[in-house]
Design a protein around this motif. Structure first.
Motif, mmCIF file in Angstrom:
data_model
loop_
_atom_site.group_PDB
_atom_site.id
_atom_site.type_symbol
_atom_site.label_atom_id
_atom_site.label_comp_id
_atom_site.label_asym_id
_atom_site.label_seq_id
_atom_site.Cartn_x
_atom_site.Cartn_y
_atom_site.Cartn_z
ATOM 1 N N VAL A 154 0.903 -1.044 0.057
ATOM 2 C CA VAL A 154 0.022 -0.066 -0.124
ATOM 3 C C VAL A 154 0.924 1.161 0.029
ATOM 4 N N LEU A 155 0.758 1.920 -1.078
ATOM 5 C CA LEU A 155 1.651 3.259 -1.238
ATOM 6 C C LEU A 155 0.875 4.280 -0.985
ATOM 7 N N MET A 156 1.606 5.409 -0.292
ATOM 8 C CA MET A 156 0.988 6.682 -0.017
ATOM 9 C C MET A 156 1.771 7.874 -0.736
ATOM 10 N N LEU A 157 1.014 8.759 -1.687
ATOM 11 C CA LEU A 157 1.704 9.641 -2.466
ATOM 12 C C LEU A 157 1.434 10.987 -1.757
ATOM 13 N N ASN A 158 2.519 11.727 -1.954
ATOM 14 C CA ASN A 158 2.800 13.179 -1.263
ATOM 15 C C ASN A 158 1.758 14.248 -2.011
ATOM 16 N N ASP A 159 1.384 14.987 -1.247
ATOM 17 C CA ASP A 159 0.659 16.124 -1.859
ATOM 18 C C ASP A 159 0.852 17.289 -0.959
ATOM 19 N N ASP A 160 0.569 18.644 -1.490
ATOM 20 C CA ASP A 160 1.070 19.618 -0.999
ATOM 21 C C ASP A 160 -0.003 20.293 0.023
ATOM 22 N N LEU A 180 -5.496 13.616 -0.716
ATOM 23 C CA LEU A 180 -4.541 12.556 -0.084
ATOM 24 C C LEU A 180 -4.677 11.268 -1.238
ATOM 25 N N GLN A 181 -3.583 10.900 -1.700
ATOM 26 C CA GLN A 181 -3.748 9.748 -2.633
ATOM 27 C C GLN A 181 -2.922 8.185 -2.038
ATOM 28 N N CYS A 182 -3.811 7.280 -2.402
ATOM 29 C CA CYS A 182 -3.296 5.942 -1.772
ATOM 30 C C CYS A 182 -3.368 4.945 -2.868
ATOM 31 N N THR A 183 -2.460 4.097 -3.280
ATOM 32 C CA THR A 183 -2.449 3.006 -4.268
ATOM 33 C C THR A 183 -1.811 1.603 -3.669
ATOM 34 N N LEU A 184 -2.260 0.634 -4.327
ATOM 35 C CA LEU A 184 -1.582 -0.571 -4.140
ATOM 36 C C LEU A 184 -0.809 -0.868 -5.403
ATOM 37 N N GLU A 185 0.252 -1.834 -4.825
ATOM 38 C CA GLU A 185 1.357 -2.440 -5.944
ATOM 39 C C GLU A 185 1.755 -3.556 -5.594
ATOM 40 N N ARG A 186 1.670 -4.621 -6.524
ATOM 41 C CA ARG A 186 2.156 -6.097 -6.186
ATOM 42 C C ARG A 186 3.627 -5.970 -5.651
ATOM 43 N N ASP A 187 3.837 -6.854 -4.658
ATOM 44 C CA ASP A 187 5.152 -6.752 -4.192
ATOM 45 C C ASP A 187 6.042 -7.566 -4.874
#
Length: 130
Positions: free
Chosen positions: A54-60, A123-130
Motif C-alpha cells: 500500500v503506497l501513499m503519495l505526497n501532496d502539498d 491524499l492519494q493512496c494506491t496498491l502495487e504488487r510486491d
C-alpha cells in the motif's frame, strides 16, 4: 437369543477366459495382471497469496498530522513509526504504508481515500504488487 448359522461359499471362483484377463491388464490399476495397484494420495500444495504494497503519495495540501492519524488508525502503526513514514512520503514523494494480501490492501486503500475525501483532503493512496 439364538444365533443363526449361514453357510459361506468358500469354493474358489473360476478364472475368467484369457481374453478377459488381457483386457483387465490393460485397464487395471496395477497393469501387471494382478488387478491390484497402489493408491497414491495426491499432495495438495496451498499457494501463498500474492502480497501487495500500500503506497501513499505526497501532496502539498493534506496536513501531516492527518497522514499520521491515518497511518495509526488504518495501518496499526505506532506514533513514532507513523511519523517516520509520513516524513518519508513528504520528502521522497511516495512511501510504503504496509504489505498485505490483495483484499486487505484494497480495503486499507479504500478506507484511507474515503476518510481523506470526508475531510476534503486530496491524499492519494494506491496498491502495487510486491
Amino acid at each position: 437369543m439364538y444365533a443363526m448359522k449361514v453357510p459361506i461359499d468358500i469354493r474358489p471362483r473360476p478364472s475368467p477366459p484369457a481374453a478377459a484377463r488381457d483386457d483387465d491388464r490393460t485397464k487395471g490399476p496395477g497393469r501387471d495382471g494382478t488387478g491390484t495397484g497402489v493408491i497414491v494420495k495426491p499432495k495438495t500444495r496451498t499457494k501463498k497469496p500474492s502480497m501487495y504494497k500500500v503506497l501513499m503519495l505526497n501532496d502539498d495540501y493534506t496536513p501531516m498530522e492527518f497522514v499520521v492519524m491515518v497511518l495509526e488508525r488504518f495501518f496499526g502503526k505506532a506514533h513514532d513509526e507513523a511519523t517516520r513514514i509520513m516524513l518519508h512520503v513528504h520528502q521522497k514523494g511516495i512511501g510504503v504504508c504496509g504489505v498485505y494480501t490483495y483484499e486487505v490492501a484494497e480495503t486499507k486503500v479504500t478506507q484511507t481515500m474515503d476518510l481523506a475525501r470526508q475531510h476534503q483532503h486530496p491524499l492519494q493512496c494506491t496498491l502495487e504488487r510486491d
